[in-house]
Design an enzyme around this catalytic site. Structure first.
Site, PDB file in Angstrom:
ATOM      1  N   SER A 412       0.865  -1.419   0.051  1.00  0.00           N
ATOM      2  CA  SER A 412      -0.102  -0.004   0.002  1.00  0.00           C
ATOM      3  C   SER A 412       0.772   1.176   0.095  1.00  0.00           C
ATOM      4  O   SER A 412       0.261   2.267  -0.147  1.00  0.00           O
ATOM      5  CB  SER A 412      -0.842  -0.106   1.219  1.00  0.00           C
ATOM      6  OG  SER A 412      -1.637  -1.224   1.447  1.00  0.00           O
ATOM      7  N   HIS A 433      -1.942  -2.639  -6.478  1.00  0.00           N
ATOM      8  CA  HIS A 433      -2.373  -2.442  -5.305  1.00  0.00           C
ATOM      9  C   HIS A 433      -3.848  -2.325  -5.407  1.00  0.00           C
ATOM     10  O   HIS A 433      -4.511  -1.571  -5.802  1.00  0.00           O
ATOM     11  CB  HIS A 433      -1.958  -0.830  -4.843  1.00  0.00           C
ATOM     12  CG  HIS A 433      -2.472  -0.273  -3.365  1.00  0.00           C
ATOM     13  ND1 HIS A 433      -2.997   1.018  -3.374  1.00  0.00           N
ATOM     14  CD2 HIS A 433      -2.719  -1.072  -2.645  1.00  0.00           C
ATOM     15  CE1 HIS A 433      -3.546   1.188  -2.083  1.00  0.00           C
ATOM     16  NE2 HIS A 433      -3.092  -0.178  -1.699  1.00  0.00           N
ATOM     17  N   GLU A 445      -4.709   0.204  -8.194  1.00  0.00           N
ATOM     18  CA  GLU A 445      -3.372   1.023  -8.628  1.00  0.00           C
ATOM     19  C   GLU A 445      -2.467   0.346  -9.062  1.00  0.00           C
ATOM     20  O   GLU A 445      -1.848  -0.790  -8.322  1.00  0.00           O
ATOM     21  CB  GLU A 445      -3.158   2.110  -7.415  1.00  0.00           C
ATOM     22  CG  GLU A 445      -4.086   2.968  -6.898  1.00  0.00           C
ATOM     23  CD  GLU A 445      -3.612   3.668  -5.634  1.00  0.00           C
ATOM     24  OE1 GLU A 445      -2.731   3.214  -4.950  1.00  0.00           O
ATOM     25  OE2 GLU A 445      -3.517   4.878  -5.387  1.00  0.00           O
ATOM     26  N   ASN A 483      -3.542   6.559  -1.052  1.00  0.00           N
ATOM     27  CA  ASN A 483      -3.277   6.436   0.441  1.00  0.00           C
ATOM     28  C   ASN A 483      -2.289   7.841   0.878  1.00  0.00           C
ATOM     29  O   ASN A 483      -2.545   8.376   1.917  1.00  0.00           O
ATOM     30  CB  ASN A 483      -2.389   5.511   0.673  1.00  0.00           C
ATOM     31  CG  ASN A 483      -3.261   4.179   1.080  1.00  0.00           C
ATOM     32  OD1 ASN A 483      -4.390   4.360   1.378  1.00  0.00           O
ATOM     33  ND2 ASN A 483      -2.720   3.014   0.867  1.00  0.00           N
TER      34      ASN A 483
END
Ligand code: T1G
Length: 695
Positions: A412, A433, A445, A483
């Site tokens: 992540s 991801h 992602e 994130n």
């Protein structure tokens, strides 16, 4: 002889066979009702009416689907005649039986055409729906008035306000269609048409609708509005459906058209149309359309924890051969049980048949140790989120799968370049991801390092299509796109706590903004320990002048990791989230340590500061070329982090609001909050030149 449509663009063809004629719509890719299709359809219905040799007519579509709706690309332009409601009224008014032959997805205007036909027959694999609310609209060609006349108010309220699709079997059960095709759809429809010749025509618009009692109706509308979380269309659509029991068709249609035209020019509809096209545009990365992806069928998953199991299910659901490996039989058994449990729950809820469960389960093999992965085309790791653990794994993996196998990490946050450097083939290494639950969340992602080969990136895009996920390609930075932005606005949320707000107030403000959950509730659900580990990893490099809030650290030090420990930002009694006075005390104590006098902070200020934090960090991501386009950021935020789609994503919305007020907010935070809060160059630049993210 075939009568072409007046526009001679051949998108509608009438074959005047007797006694049953065929109108075929042929407007790839989805037979959208463009102006030419509408004109062709109207001309064909008029010809059917005129031709004495024709006693009934079938409306069918060429290609992969029945009409999938009005042409969304036309919405930004002034409506052109003939308008779809008028064409559909002409179909219903036809003095000869008109039967719809539906395959693929009859959606929006396509479903409305079918509803106005005098009978409907569908291929068993067909689906129906009125998804207009997902575009910020209401059905604009009779859907809210005819659907309840076929399936009743309750079922129509559900379908119109949710926009969900129903498969043919459910459509038959509801009364939306009359028959399922047993093989040759066209043939079966011709047969049904012949049966209806000379019979009383059953016009949908003339069917009565049983009213719903006032109290129940109000309760249903309130529930629909609550679930819409700020989106306007679902409530408006539901109100129109209820009118079908009160008004004759013509008056109901007039009210529907009025609402449709109003919403079509609304901000929310512009945003949702942007979202619709953006999630398709992200799959096309500039400069990659000619890059051939590698062939992938055999997939290895290393790690059978929550993420690994979810990723294994995602690949099995898409028909890949999957092999899940763990370090021990015990860990493998736990993962296997997790996967079986997920499938059992889907079967129990009716979302999956037992046969499909068995078929998908057969696609998943299990093993201990990496050696069993030598025949894989792709290996995805989902092991413990620690750089050294992942580097060691890739070092071991490096020599096992054949040359050309793609090695993907599901990390992540971590720097994928450092993971790739642990191998002899960094060009084969990429980040995939997934978002938890990996078999449910649409966003993927695809993180490329400077060494990642172009065909590996192209393979990621191809995999996303097969997995029916929405891919966003990005480069390496801490937290990639989603994130990284989440960390930034969670930091601003913690500043708000120090200055006077409480966790539930911040969460309430962001839920009022349209997020499904606020950042503190999300944190409790995901687990505070993950972000805590990241903060500890970054602590050594943290700028001492950065405004660092340690409330979350204190919660973690007290073992309060969120739902899973019964307490985090909130307390959980029997699964119910409750405000915890102990947390309030912690927050107030943090204010004192910061030397701040707490004050009441308004919902508007909370929303403005969080939006500014998101937009500014998004601009930095663009400035650093982590992604290529603003729409990449918008799609990540909508599909991975719950940014309301009816706002179009943070950058689309920033265009609509205007950058000046957002820049002012960012500048104020830059002065007050220090390092990390600098104004992004492209934000200042765009604001100064009044440039838009979406020219
Ligand atoms: N108008 C214009 N283009 C459309 C379109 C539409 N309605 N639907 C799809 N496309 C394009 C899409 O942009 C893509 O183009 C290509 O077709 C393939 O789509 C009066 C007013 C039908 C389930 O909301 O849900 O009717 O990117 O990649 O995954 O009351 O498309 O290749 O250039 O999505 O197989 C209501 C929207 C409209 C349906 C197929 N209808 N479409 O999914 O392919 S409003 C909808 C979908 C309306 C009436 C109101 C899906 C699909 P490109 P795709 P797919």
């Amino acid at each position: 002889m075939t009568a072409a449509s007046p526009a001679d663009d051949n998108s509608v063809r009438l074959t005047p066979t007797s006694p049953v004629a065929v109108i075929e719509i042929d407007n790839p890719p989805v037979n959208a009702t463009s102006q030419a299709v509408r004109a062709g359809l109207l001309a064909a219905i008029h010809e059917v009416e005129r031709n004495p040799q024709i006693e009934a007519v079938v409306i069918a579509c060429a290609g992969r689907t029945f009409v999938a709706g009005a042409d969304i690309r036309e919405f930004g332009q002034p409506p052109r005649e003939p308008h779809l409601p008028d064409v559909i009224d002409a179909i219903e008014a036809c003095s000869k039986p008109v039967i719809a032959a539906v395959h693929g997805t009859a959606l929006g205007g396509g479903c409305e055409i079918a509803l106005a036909c005098h009978a409907r027959i569908a291929d068993p694999g067909a689906s129906f729906g009125l998804p207009e609310v997902k575009l910020g609209l209401v059905p604009g060609a009779g859907g809210t008035q005819r659907l309840p006349r076929l399936i009743g108010l309750e079922a129509a309220l559900d379908l119109v306000s949710s926009g969900r699709m129903v498969k043919a079997a459910e459509a038959l059960r509801l009364g939306l269609i009359d028959r399922l095709s047993s093989g040759d759809l066209r043939q079966d429809t011709m047969e049904l048409a012949r049966e209806l010749i000379g019979k009383q025509i059953r016009r949908t618009g003339e069917q009565p609708v049983a009213a719903m009692d006032g109290q129940n109706a109000s309760a249903r509308i309130a529930e629909i509005r609550r679930k819409a979380r700020g989106a306007e269309a679902p409530g408006r659509a539901a109100e129109l459906v209820l009118l079908a029991a009160e008004l004759p068709l013509k008056q109901g249609m007039a009210r529907e058209r009025e609402t449709f035209l109003a919403l079509r020019s609304s901000e929310q509809s512009a945003a949702l149309r942007h979202a619709f096209f953006a999630e398709r545009e992200v799959t096309r990365l500039p400069g990659f359309d000619a890059v051939e992806p590698r062939s992938v069928q055999k997939v290895g998953i290393v790690g059978a924890g929550t993420m690994g199991s979810g990723i294994a299910i995602a690949f099995a659901d898409a028909g890949f051969d999957v092999k899940v490996v763990e370090t021990s039989e015990q860990a493998l058994a736990a993962g296997r049980a997790r996967i079986a449990d997920t499938y059992e729950k889907q079967v129990a809820s009716g979302r999956l048949t037992a046969a499909a469960r068995d078929e998908r389960s057969r696609l998943i093999d299990y093993g201990v140790g990496l050696d069993t992965l030598s025949d894989r085309d792709l290996v995805v790791e989902a092991v413990f989120e620690d750089l050294e653990v992942k580097r060691a794994l890739f070092r071991d993996l490096d020599a096992i799968p054949k040359p050309g196998t793609i090695l993907a990490t599901n990390t992540s946050y971590l720097d994928i370049s450092l993971i790739a450097d642990a191998t002899s083939r960094p060009a084969d290494v990429v980040g995939l991801h997934f978002f938890s639950p990996a078999n449910v969340m649409k966003l993927l992602e695809i993180v490329r390092t400077d060494a990642t080969a172009d065909d590996v990136v192209a393979t990621g895009l191809a995999l996303a299509k097969r997995l029916r996920k929405i891919p966003v390609v990005c480069r390496v930075c801490d937290g990639f796109v989603g994130n990284r932005i989440l960390s930034r606005y969670r930091q601003q949320a913690e500043y708000l706590l120090e200055e006077g707000a409480l966790p539930h107030e911040v969460d309430a403000a962001l839920e009022a903004f349209g997020f499904p959950m606020g950042p503190f509730a999300v944190s409790d659900m995901a687990g505070l320990d993950i972000a805590w580990a990241r903060r500890k990893r970054l602590a050594a490099n943290r700028d001492p002048n950065e405004r660092y809030v340690d409330i979350a650290d204190r919660l973690c030090e007290a073992g309060r990791f969120g739902r899973k420990t019964g307490a985090g930002w909130y307390r959980y009694e029997a699964g119910k989230r409750e405000i915890d006075p102990a947390v309030t005390a912690l927050v107030e104590e943090a204010s004192q340590r910061r030397g701040l006098t707490r004050r009441k902070i308004s919902t508007e200020e909370i929303q403005a500061r969080i939006r500014a934090a998101i937009v500014n960090e998004a601009c930095k991501i663009l400035d650093e070329r982590i992604v290529e386009r603003p729409l990449d950021v918008d799609v990540v935020m909508m599909h991975g982090y719950g940014y309301p789609a009816w706002r179009g994503g943070p950058l689309f919305e920033a265009d609509r609001i205007g950058l000046q007020p957002i820049l002012a907010q960012v500048k104020e935070r830059a002065e007050r909050d220090g390092p990390g809060w600098e104004v992004a160059e492209s934000l200042a630049g765009r604001a100064a030149s009044n440039a838009k993210f979406y020219p």
